[in-house]
Design an enzyme around this catalytic site. Structure first.
Site, PDB file in Angstrom:
ATOM      1  N   SER A   1     -33.273  18.483 -18.690  1.00 46.20           N
ATOM      2  CA  SER A   1     -32.971  17.585 -19.806  1.00 46.20           C
ATOM      3  C   SER A   1     -33.409  16.167 -19.489  1.00 46.20           C
ATOM      4  CB  SER A   1     -31.457  17.629 -20.020  1.00 46.20           C
ATOM      5  OG  SER A   1     -31.056  16.552 -20.809  1.00 46.20           O
TER       6      SER A   1
ATOM      7  N   TYR B   1     -22.534  16.706 -16.295  1.00 53.80           N
ATOM      8  CA  TYR B   1     -23.600  17.523 -16.882  1.00 53.80           C
ATOM      9  C   TYR B   1     -24.959  17.084 -16.317  1.00 53.80           C
ATOM     10  CZ  TYR B   1     -27.035  19.242 -20.254  1.00 53.80           C
ATOM     11  OH  TYR B   1     -28.142  19.817 -20.825  1.00 53.80           O
TER      12      TYR B   1
ATOM     13  N   LYS C   1     -27.751  19.134 -13.813  1.00 55.38           N
ATOM     14  CA  LYS C   1     -29.188  19.356 -14.052  1.00 55.38           C
ATOM     15  C   LYS C   1     -30.010  18.792 -12.894  1.00 55.38           C
ATOM     16  CE  LYS C   1     -29.024  21.542 -17.952  1.00 55.38           C
ATOM     17  NZ  LYS C   1     -29.387  22.957 -18.037  1.00 55.38           N
TER      18      LYS C   1
HETATM   19  N1  LIG Z   1     -29.550  21.497 -27.004  1.00 53.55           N
HETATM   20  C1  LIG Z   1     -29.856  20.403 -26.344  1.00 53.55           C
HETATM   21  O1  LIG Z   1     -29.739  19.296 -26.881  1.00 53.55           O
HETATM   22  C2  LIG Z   1     -30.385  20.462 -24.926  1.00 53.55           C
HETATM   23  C3  LIG Z   1     -31.058  19.359 -24.395  1.00 53.55           C
HETATM   24  C4  LIG Z   1     -31.542  19.441 -23.087  1.00 53.55           C
HETATM   25  C5  LIG Z   1     -31.330  20.585 -22.329  1.00 53.55           C
HETATM   26  N2  LIG Z   1     -30.656  21.624 -22.868  1.00 53.55           N
HETATM   27  C6  LIG Z   1     -30.428  22.819 -22.033  1.00 53.55           C
HETATM   28  O2  LIG Z   1     -31.046  23.922 -22.676  1.00 53.55           O
HETATM   29  C7  LIG Z   1     -30.312  25.117 -22.400  1.00 53.55           C
HETATM   30  C8  LIG Z   1     -29.981  25.833 -23.697  1.00 53.55           C
HETATM   31  O3  LIG Z   1     -29.270  24.932 -24.547  1.00 53.55           O
HETATM   32  P1  LIG Z   1     -28.764  25.360 -25.991  1.00 53.55           P
HETATM   33  O4  LIG Z   1     -28.750  24.118 -26.805  1.00 53.55           O
HETATM   34  O5  LIG Z   1     -29.490  26.548 -26.462  1.00 53.55           O
HETATM   35  O6  LIG Z   1     -27.266  25.731 -25.646  1.00 53.55           O
HETATM   36  P2  LIG Z   1     -26.362  26.934 -26.197  1.00 53.55           P
HETATM   37  O7  LIG Z   1     -24.964  26.664 -25.732  1.00 53.55           O
HETATM   38  O8  LIG Z   1     -26.589  27.144 -27.633  1.00 53.55           O
HETATM   39  O9  LIG Z   1     -26.963  28.180 -25.397  1.00 53.55           O
HETATM   40  C9  LIG Z   1     -26.611  28.482 -24.070  1.00 53.55           C
HETATM   41  C10 LIG Z   1     -26.340  29.964 -24.014  1.00 53.55           C
HETATM   42  O10 LIG Z   1     -25.995  30.320 -22.672  1.00 53.55           O
HETATM   43  C11 LIG Z   1     -24.884  31.189 -22.694  1.00 53.55           C
HETATM   44  N3  LIG Z   1     -24.212  31.020 -21.392  1.00 53.55           N
HETATM   45  C12 LIG Z   1     -23.576  29.921 -20.916  1.00 53.55           C
HETATM   46  N4  LIG Z   1     -23.145  30.145 -19.664  1.00 53.55           N
HETATM   47  C13 LIG Z   1     -23.513  31.416 -19.341  1.00 53.55           C
HETATM   48  C14 LIG Z   1     -23.390  32.211 -18.172  1.00 53.55           C
HETATM   49  N5  LIG Z   1     -22.769  31.758 -17.076  1.00 53.55           N
HETATM   50  N6  LIG Z   1     -23.919  33.457 -18.170  1.00 53.55           N
HETATM   51  C15 LIG Z   1     -24.556  33.943 -19.274  1.00 53.55           C
HETATM   52  N7  LIG Z   1     -24.711  33.228 -20.408  1.00 53.55           N
HETATM   53  C16 LIG Z   1     -24.201  31.970 -20.434  1.00 53.55           C
HETATM   54  C17 LIG Z   1     -24.069  30.754 -23.895  1.00 53.55           C
HETATM   55  O11 LIG Z   1     -23.228  31.786 -24.390  1.00 53.55           O
HETATM   56  C18 LIG Z   1     -25.160  30.392 -24.889  1.00 53.55           C
HETATM   57  O12 LIG Z   1     -25.552  31.513 -25.664  1.00 53.55           O
HETATM   58  C19 LIG Z   1     -29.098  24.684 -21.587  1.00 53.55           C
HETATM   59  O13 LIG Z   1     -29.396  24.874 -20.223  1.00 53.55           O
HETATM   60  C20 LIG Z   1     -28.980  23.212 -21.904  1.00 53.55           C
HETATM   61  O14 LIG Z   1     -28.348  22.502 -20.857  1.00 53.55           O
HETATM   62  C21 LIG Z   1     -30.196  21.599 -24.147  1.00 53.55           C
END
Ligand SMILES: NC(=O)c1ccc[n+]([C@@H]2O[C@H](COP(=O)([O-])OP(=O)(O)OC[C@H]3O[C@@H](n4cnc5c(N)ncnc54)[C@H](O)[C@@H]3O)[C@@H](O)[C@H]2O)c1
Length: 347
Positions: A135, A159, A163
């Site tokens: 991120s 958080y 990362k």
């Molecule tokens: N959405 C954003 O703004 C953003 C920005 C930068 C980085 N990210 C990163 O991108 C990735 C995906 O983000 P997102 O927005 O799709 O989030 P999200 O919460 O919609 O998706 C994450 C998924 O991972 C699953 N999960 C969480 N912990 C788990 C575990 N221990 N085992 C199995 N499944 C697990 C959750 O059920 C969920 O379906 C994450 O790593 C997040 O940190 C997101």
């Protein structure tokens, strides 16, 4: 034509952890459309099984879904072996900054221990290709914009530290063997699939801007609170690099191609290279949807930065990928998802 366009990903088998989530579902669609065989491992802690069914509907393809936790190393090893997995895209993590301050142990356990478990399972099964979701938060409070990958990193909450720790782990692992690792630093993913069938559907209170905008537009909450109207930006509100989730999903396909052709680790910004203010986003939303979003400007939030947008030229050059979609499309698609699915994935 970019050299990577010759790398064929069709019929490769990809394990997508967290594939039922916001970015994961869109990535699954992009992979299935390219003929990739997709296995999803998701604990459903922040998602719903129905999301997988919708992905299958859009792509007219089957997904192998396993409900489970990425910290369960034997389970991950079993999936890799049984499905003959070629590479991994690791989305599974917790992502709320405010929750991470309240529950740091939960965040480190899920985001850092989860990655260690996955890498152990990969190492023990001789699987060495992984794309990791990082991120822009790892840049902390940047001195200037646009942000290039060589900017100093810093974290200001658990958080962000999770990362940064994950990135450090991956850099060390990359030095220890024949790994191919892509670290993608996402800026601000928004929007939804144009079909209106999948989109961002946070469990509990959303903390991201777009789901709050669409909730206000749908009448689920009275107004949007904008934190800070006195930043040194054109209109005083914060400036971010909003990227359409479909563009972001495509960046993962490009990153996979890169992994299949290269060894080592690559850290890349995934953004549009354009800063848009919160007020600009709201006025574009009104323009394209015709729906008013009442807002109130309140005090700045500690830890928020005035401007955060990417120099995306390295990912454009290395991956042969570029974000294509407009702010208008981001607003239109996010609204279609919310308007057509007031109950999220519940039918
Ligand atoms: N959405 C954003 O703004 C953003 C920005 C930068 C980085 N990210 C990163 O991108 C990735 C995906 O983000 P997102 O927005 O799709 O989030 P999200 O919460 O919609 O998706 C994450 C998924 O991972 C699953 N999960 C969480 N912990 C788990 C575990 N221990 N085992 C199995 N499944 C697990 C959750 O059920 C969920 O379906 C994450 O790593 C997040 O940190 C997101």
């Amino acid at each position: 034509m970019h050299e990577l366009s010759r790398v064929n990903v069709a019929r490769t088998r990809v394990l997508v952890t967290g594939g039922a989530g916001f970015i994961g579902t869109h990535c699954c669609v992009a992979l299935l459309e390219k003929g990739v065989d997709v296995v999803v491992l998701d604990s459903l802690i922040n998602s719903e099984l129905n999301a997988m069914r919708r992905v299958e509907e859009i792509s007219q393809s089957k997904i192998h879904f396993v409900e489970g936790d990425v910290r369960n190393t034997p389970l991950v090893k079993k999936i890799i072996t049984e499905h003959n997995v070629d590479s991994v895209i690791h989305f599974a993590a917790l992502k709320s900054v405010s929750e991470s301050i309240k529950s740091p142990l939960e965040y480190y356990d899920n985001n850092v221990v989860g990655l260690i478990s996955l890498l152990q399972a990969m190492q023990e099964t001789n699987l060495c290709k992984i794309v990791f979701s990082s991120s822009a938060t790892v840049y902390g409070v940047p001195d200037r914009v646009p942000i290039t990958e060589d900017f100093p990193t810093a974290a200001i909450n658990p958080y962000g530290y999770s990362k940064l720790m994950a990135e450090q782990l991956l850099k060390d692992v990359a030095k220890s063997g024949e790994w191919s690792i892509g670290v993608l630093r996402y800026f601000n993913p928004v929007g939804a699939h144009p079909s209106g069938k999948i989109g961002e559907n946070p469990k509990g209170e959303p903390t991201n801007l777009m789901p709050i905008i669409t909730q206000v537009a749908a009448g689920n909450r009275e107004k949007l609170l904008i934190y800070g109207g006195d930043y040194p930006t054109l209109d005083g509100t914060g400036v971010r690099d909003f990227i359409h989730v479909v563009d972001l999903a495509d960046a993962h396909v490009a990153a996979l191609r890169h992994l299949y052709a290269n060894r080592g680790i690559r850290v890349l910004n995934i953004g549009t290279g354009r800063g848009v203010s919160v007020l600009e986003l709201i006025s574009t939303f009104k323009e394209v949807t015709g729906v008013e979003v009442p807002f109130e400007i309140v005090a700045r939030r500690p830890g928020d930065v005035a401007e955060c947008w990417a120099d995306a030229s390295l990912s454009n050059q290395v991956l042969g990928w570029k974000a294509e979609q407009s702010i208008e499309a981001m607003c239109e698609d996010a609204w279609r998802w919310k308007r057509d699915n007031p109950l999220g994935f519940a039918d």
